[in-house]
Design an enzyme around this catalytic site. Sequence first.
Site, mmCIF file in Angstrom:
data_model
loop_
_atom_site.group_PDB
_atom_site.id
_atom_site.type_symbol
_atom_site.label_atom_id
_atom_site.label_comp_id
_atom_site.label_asym_id
_atom_site.label_seq_id
_atom_site.Cartn_x
_atom_site.Cartn_y
_atom_site.Cartn_z
ATOM 1 N N PHE A 39 0.824 -1.210 0.000
ATOM 2 C CA PHE A 39 0.000 0.000 0.000
ATOM 3 C C PHE A 39 0.862 1.266 0.000
ATOM 4 C CE2 PHE A 39 -2.113 2.686 3.483
ATOM 5 C CZ PHE A 39 -2.593 3.613 2.578
ATOM 6 N N ASP A 75 11.656 -12.398 0.437
ATOM 7 C CA ASP A 75 11.359 -12.109 1.832
ATOM 8 C C ASP A 75 12.548 -11.366 2.445
ATOM 9 O OD1 ASP A 75 11.171 -12.651 4.842
ATOM 10 O OD2 ASP A 75 9.307 -13.558 4.131
ATOM 11 N N ALA A 88 8.599 -2.794 4.319
ATOM 12 C CA ALA A 88 8.058 -4.145 4.481
ATOM 13 C C ALA A 88 7.892 -4.431 5.970
ATOM 14 C CB ALA A 88 9.003 -5.172 3.859
ATOM 15 N N ILE A 119 2.109 -5.572 9.874
ATOM 16 C CA ILE A 119 1.558 -4.284 10.289
ATOM 17 C C ILE A 119 0.345 -4.380 11.204
ATOM 18 C CG2 ILE A 119 2.401 -3.131 8.216
ATOM 19 C CD1 ILE A 119 -0.512 -3.245 7.151
ATOM 20 N N TYR A 140 3.781 -5.240 18.399
ATOM 21 C CA TYR A 140 4.088 -4.528 17.157
ATOM 22 C C TYR A 140 4.822 -3.216 17.460
ATOM 23 C CZ TYR A 140 3.151 -1.476 13.149
ATOM 24 O OH TYR A 140 3.267 -0.574 12.107
ATOM 25 N N ILE A 160 -17.298 -2.202 14.066
ATOM 26 C CA ILE A 160 -16.480 -1.277 14.834
ATOM 27 C C ILE A 160 -16.120 -1.969 16.146
ATOM 28 C CG2 ILE A 160 -16.468 0.892 16.127
ATOM 29 C CD1 ILE A 160 -18.256 2.078 13.965
#
Length: 312
Positions: A11, A51, A73, A76, A141, A200
């Site tokens: 993206f 990768d 990369a 996410i 993360y 939501i």
Amino acid sequence: MKVLLTGGAGFIGSHIADHLLAAGHDVTIIDNLSSGRLSNMPEGVKFHEMDIRSDDVAELWAQEKFDTMVHFAAQINVRSSVEDPKNDADINIIGILNLLEAGRRHGLKRVVFAGSGGAAFDDNVPFPTPETQPALPMSQYGIAKITSEHYLRMYRAAYGINYTVMRIGNAYGPRQNPHGEAGVFAIFSVKMLAGETPAINGTGLQTRDYVFCEDLARLCVLALENMNDRIYHAGTSRETNVVELYETIRKEVGADIEAEFQPAKAGEVMRSCLDCSRAKEELGWEAQVMLEEGVAKTVDFFRRRKDNPDAR
């Protein structure tokens, strides 16, 4: 510059590829296509399906001698990092180490890294939050992203590799992946356009700093041209809650669909909003696309992709 762009079929990475090419850079993309698409990439880039953890990275670097890396990369998804922290660390920490080790042996001089502003802090911080605020991530993360920043600082001190960190708010725009749980704009848009009911999580009153992909691509090019071993928050310095976002997208789609509310997810903060004044003062950058315009562009893209799956 001779640029290795990781995640360039994804993206944000594909928009960065557009801007790097327009600025005259030689761009090679590596992407394992786990979420990226070949159709996202512009003409004029070189591509290797690879990768970032692979031994092939070092071989490619030895052949091509990239002097610049733009590293986008990543794994996410905050929720996935909570559910499978070993996988998150493998991709987001071992991945950048593999790249840095290959790069330092074969001429790497500068790095732009996609950090996270949205996952770097807890709720007990000033809003908007400046770069000087100590990071205290509340998810695996976020921890991996901050750990990567420390590795970049160390590689600068040890090997002279300059870096810039873009701590990104919540990115959105055309080419965002609507599958999984990490792209609320894309998920809401695709579901509403299909007449389906989006969900939501939690109350919907949690806020985020939503920043348009093209603004991030502009910042990336500026960062490469003004490399200074700095961290920059990349957002709009405006908070929007999820219910407000839902209503804005629903209005643009023209849908009459009420959201379904589900329990809140672990690892997510209630508020996120970034102070981006450093980027404005030092690089002359600020977000130009505000929410309503960005929603219109995003919904238009997903309308086009319904008719043409390879639309850019």
